[in-house]
Structure formats: structure tokens, C-alpha cells
Design an enzyme around this catalytic site. Structure first.
Site, mmCIF file in Angstrom:
data_model
loop_
_atom_site.group_PDB
_atom_site.id
_atom_site.type_symbol
_atom_site.label_atom_id
_atom_site.label_comp_id
_atom_site.label_asym_id
_atom_site.label_seq_id
_atom_site.Cartn_x
_atom_site.Cartn_y
_atom_site.Cartn_z
ATOM 1 N N GLU A 135 0.912 -1.227 0.021
ATOM 2 C CA GLU A 135 -0.024 0.051 -0.166
ATOM 3 C C GLU A 135 0.993 1.288 0.016
ATOM 4 O O GLU A 135 0.428 2.215 -0.622
ATOM 5 C CB GLU A 135 -0.794 -0.035 1.265
ATOM 6 C CG GLU A 135 -1.990 0.965 1.252
ATOM 7 C CD GLU A 135 -2.797 1.245 0.397
ATOM 8 O OE1 GLU A 135 -3.580 0.173 0.000
ATOM 9 O OE2 GLU A 135 -2.597 2.125 -0.777
ATOM 10 N N GLY A 140 1.880 7.194 -1.225
ATOM 11 C CA GLY A 140 2.001 7.243 0.399
ATOM 12 C C GLY A 140 0.996 6.978 1.248
ATOM 13 O O GLY A 140 0.458 5.808 1.210
ATOM 14 N N GLY A 193 14.914 20.539 1.826
ATOM 15 C CA GLY A 193 14.680 18.935 2.184
ATOM 16 C C GLY A 193 13.427 18.435 1.341
ATOM 17 O O GLY A 193 12.787 17.140 1.604
ATOM 18 N N GLU A 196 15.092 15.485 -3.284
ATOM 19 C CA GLU A 196 16.430 14.434 -2.844
ATOM 20 C C GLU A 196 17.714 15.094 -3.187
ATOM 21 O O GLU A 196 17.640 16.125 -4.335
ATOM 22 C CB GLU A 196 16.533 13.179 -3.332
ATOM 23 C CG GLU A 196 15.275 12.302 -3.325
ATOM 24 C CD GLU A 196 15.507 11.548 -2.022
ATOM 25 O OE1 GLU A 196 16.317 11.468 -1.389
ATOM 26 O OE2 GLU A 196 14.274 11.107 -1.560
ATOM 27 N N LYS A 211 5.299 4.081 -10.117
ATOM 28 C CA LYS A 211 3.906 3.931 -9.367
ATOM 29 C C LYS A 211 2.758 3.608 -10.372
ATOM 30 O O LYS A 211 1.720 2.939 -10.205
ATOM 31 C CB LYS A 211 3.538 5.259 -8.691
ATOM 32 C CG LYS A 211 4.671 5.407 -7.592
ATOM 33 C CD LYS A 211 4.548 6.867 -6.966
ATOM 34 C CE LYS A 211 5.537 7.130 -5.856
ATOM 35 N NZ LYS A 211 5.845 8.486 -5.459
ATOM 36 N N GLY A 308 6.609 10.925 3.406
ATOM 37 C CA GLY A 308 6.908 11.461 4.761
ATOM 38 C C GLY A 308 6.497 10.226 5.574
ATOM 39 O O GLY A 308 5.848 9.071 5.363
#
Ligand code: HSE
Length: 434
Positions: A135, A140, A193, A196, A211, A308
């Protein structure tokens, strides 16, 4: 169906970065809620990461620590291995294969691994009667895997599209809001941040394509086919194109689009102009969104945080709760042997609407030459606009064309690029009317 045991579900976590540490924290802080929903406790009994001394904001004292994640997958006395290392091959793949071979379920957030090896891993899991759950690998915290595999299981999905990369969405949103150029906004995103240090996978569209290939498999019942994905990133998007898009009533988004057509499946990732009033146009900043259209349900829209610690851990733990509770589903919605290879429609055969932006020397007859190139390829022009007059100077000219076959458009653009007064290659952005 409930699990037949109340014994704790023992898990090993491979990779204690942001998501791994977030998963440990979530499991601890929500332990009683998770136990109530799973019917049994879910406990971390082994962990693996390279640097033991790093402060991760979680207490790992007392947990068996493995330097070698593959050794952990092989040796630890656990029911599930959670792979949070990342990367399409190497150690991440070895960990998943070893865990499945040793009879342990696998939960992973690794979209690159599934894009490249999803079908083979699904077969391996199925042969062993195990779960391969992921999942967290797509969008995310948005539960889009469950939505497609379970909630929308009664539908034929005609198309799905989405914003699948938060880094790109943040950059495009900031470019629009501030009028700044791509490189400057990327550098700022890296300093904050949000991007990357090596942002290539994000800004070149690879991450979104990983994805999308997983979503297309679930939606259309075909094996994951990342190799056939058309991929363009956002590195060529300029502040000027974003301003023109606004003037024309569009926003530019990096979209993944998977569509069932009479000739096969379209699966493509590229910058796209979408009408400013559409739901997807208003998903801004680091947010992700997926829109799925099914024959009975119609359009359904899912939005949330795509990355996150909290959102990704939320998705990982939802898979662990399913395993603990004994809820099972085939990895890609149907048994791996029933996945049907479908033809992929090449991009040249795509029909659609396009935005073309040229930089031309402002002189008599240029429009006529451009229009001639389009006419010769049967490309139907919808609008043409030039902002400002500067005889002898370079000015931007924007064209939109509609219901055009991509290969015809590309031939016309090649001719346009060769016109002496056209001073740089045309910028082309596809338009969708979602
Ligand atoms: N790098 C991804 C993004 C998040 O920017 O959305 C993890 O898939």
C-alpha cells in the site's frame, strides 16, 4: 475472516530511515488501536539498518539488530518482513525473495522493485500462499491500492490518472506561485529537504512511472509493464509556459495516465495541461492525487500526502493489520497466472490536444509558414496567440491544436523547427480535458 490466532504478529523491519522509524513509532503509539483492529498485537521483534548509532528518534534498545537485512529475512523468527530499503534490485530484492522463500509475508514501500519485479514476486508469494503487500508504494498515505483492488473491484476501470510525485508537484506549484524558473525552485526544494540530493528519479518522471505501472496492473488486470511506459519529466517546463497555461485556463501537472482504449492500454507520464477547474488541477504542493473512473462507480477522486514518515507508515501498518487479521487478496487483484498481457498503444498513435510554444523572430509571413506545416500534416489548429509586438525581435508564439495524432504533430513540429525565423525547438505539452 479473522485470524485463527491471538498470538502477536511478529515483524522484522529492514531499513530504519524516515519510513522505518515512522513505522516503529506508529506501531508503538497506536498499539492498542492496532490490536483492537487486527485482533492481535503487532510487534516489532527484529530490525536491520546500516548505522546503529544514528539517532532516529526511536528507542531500538532490546530489539535484535541485524547488520545484514538478508540475514534477518532468513534467520529472524518473524511472520512478516517489512522491506523499507528501496531500490529495484540488490539488497531490497534479495530481502523480499529470501523472506518469501522462508515462508514470511512481505510488506514493502518499494515501487521501483514492484515496477521491475512485481509480477515475479507476486508469483513467488502466491506459490507459497503468502501475502506481498505494498500500500505504501504508491501515493504514500492515500489508500489507492485497497481502493482499486477492493473498493472498486466490481468495476471495469476505464482510466486512471494522478499526481504521483510530490516533489514535482511542489516544484510546479512553486513555479506558478512565484514565477521563478525550474532550476531555482529545484535548488530551493533541495535546500529545504523537499527534494532529494539526487532528484533525477523524481524530476525525470521515473518515480511517477514506477507507481503508475503498479496502478495500471491493478486497474486493468495485466502484468506490471514498466518497460513499455512513456516517460517525460518536468525539467523542460519554463515559467513562461506556466504563465501561458494560466492565460489559456490550464494548470501544468506531472500526470501519470493509464487508459484502456480499443487498441490497448495507454500508460504515460508527462507534463500535462489540465483545466484549472478540474479536481486534479487544484491538488497543490507536495500532495498527491489519483482519479479512477469505473464503469459503474463513475469518477472517484483520492487525495492526500504521498510521502513522509506519518503517511507512509500509515500505509505500511494498514498492510500489517490486514495480515494480522487474516485478510488476504491476490497481489494485483487476481492471481498472477490470471493477469492478461494487453497490447500497449505506442505514444505516436496517441490522439489528443497539444500546446506548442515557439520562439520566433517577429516578421511578416512567419505565421503563414507555421500554419502551412500544420496544414500539410492535417493538424487542425485551435488557437494561435502572440503576446506583444517587437518587429525583428524574438517573441513567444503559442498554438493549440486539437484531436491530433501525435506522430502527425511531431512531423509538423519538425518542419516548424526548421523554419529560419523559429529560433529554438518548440516546447510541446499535452492537454487533457479531465
Ligand atoms: N519521492 C517521492 C515524491 C516520494 O516526491 O513523491 C516517495 O515515493
Amino acid at each position: 475472516m479473522r485470524s485463527l490466532t491471538n498470538a502477536p504478529l511478529k515483524i522484522a523491519i529492514a531499513g530504519l530511515g524516515t519510513v522505518g522509524a515512522g513505522t516503529v513509532r506508529l506501531l508503538r503509539e497506536q498499539a492498542s488501536l492496532i490490536e483492537a483492529r487486527a485482533g492481535r498485537p503487532v510487534v516489532v521483534t527484529a530490525v536491520s539498518a546500516r548505522d546503529r548509532s544514528r539517532d532516529r528518534g526511536i528507542d531500538v534498545e532490546g530489539l535484535p539488530w541485524y547488520e545484514d537485512a538478508e540475514a534477518m529475512a532468513n534467520d529472524a523468527d518473524v511472520d512478516v518482513v517489512v522491506e523499507l530499503i528501496g531500490g529495484s534490485d540488490g539488497i531490497a530484492k534479495a530481502v523480499c525473495e529470501t523472506a518469501l522463500a522462508r515462508g514470511r509475508h512481505v510488506v514493502t514501500a518499494n515501487k521501483a522493485l514492484l515496477a521491475h519485479h512485481g509480477h515475479a514476486l507476486a508469483k513467488l508469494a502466491e506459490d507459497k500462499g503468502l501475502t506481498l503487500a505494498y500500500e505504501a508504494a504508491v501515493a504514500g498515505g492515500i489508500p489507492i491500492i485497497k481502493a482499486l483492488r477492493e473498493g472498486l473491484a466490481a468495476n471495469r476501470i476505464q482510466q486512471l490518472y494522478g499526481i504521483l510525485n510530490g516533489t514535482c508537484n511542489y516544484i510546479l506549484t512553486t513555479m506558478r506561485e512565484t514565477g521563478r524558473e525550474f532550476a531555482e525552485v529545484l535548488a530551493e526544494a533541495q535546500a529545504l529537504g523537499y527534494a532529494e540530493a539526487d532528484p533525477a528519479f523524481d524530476i525525470e518522471g521515473t518515480d511517477a512511472a514506477h507507481k503508475l505501472s503498479i496502478l495500471a496492473s491493478l486497474a486493468f488486470g495485466c502484468p506490471v509493464n514498466f518497460a513499455a511506459m512513456h516517460i517525460e519529466g518536468i525539467t523542460n517546463i519554463s515559467a513562461l509556459d506556466i504563465r501561458f497555461a494560466e492565460e489559456l485556463g490550464y494548470r501544468i501537472k506531472l500526470l501519470g495516465v493509464a487508459r484502456r482504449t480499443e487498441k490497448g492500454i495507454e500508460q504515460r507520464v508527462h507534463p500535462t495541461m489540465v483545466p484549472v477547474g478540474s479536481p486534479i488541477a487544484n491538488v497543490e504542493g507536495v500532495f498527491n492525487a489519483v482519479v479512477a473512473e469505473g464503469d459503474f462507480v463513475g469518477r472517484s477522486v483520492y487525495e492526500g500526502r504521498g510521502a513522509g514518515a506519518g503517511p507512509t507508515a500509515s500505509a505500511v501498518v494498514s498492510d500489517l493489520i490486514d495480515i494480522a487479521a487474516g485478510r488476504r487478496a491476490p497481489t494485483f487483484g487476481v492471481p498472477a497466472s490470471a493477469l492478461e498481457t494487453l497490447p500497449i498503444v505506442p505514444m505516436e498513435q496517441h490522439r489528443g490536444n497539444y500546446y506548442i510554444r515557439l520562439m520566433v523572430v517577429d516578421q511578416l509571413g512567419v505565421f503563414a509558414e507555421i500554419a502551412g506545416a500544420l496544414r500539410d500534416e492535417d493538424v487542425s489548429m485551435e488557437a494561435i496567440l502572440q503576446r506583444g509586438r517587437a518587429p525583428g525581435e524574438t517573441v513567444p508564439v503559442v498554438l493549440t491544436v486539437h484531436d491530433t495524432r501525435e506522430e502527425a504533430l511531431m512531423r509538423a513540429v519538425e518542419r516548424i523547427n526548421a523554419i529560419a525565423a523559429v529560433v529554438e525547438p518548440a516546447r510541446i505539452i499535452r492537454i487533457e480535458s479531465f
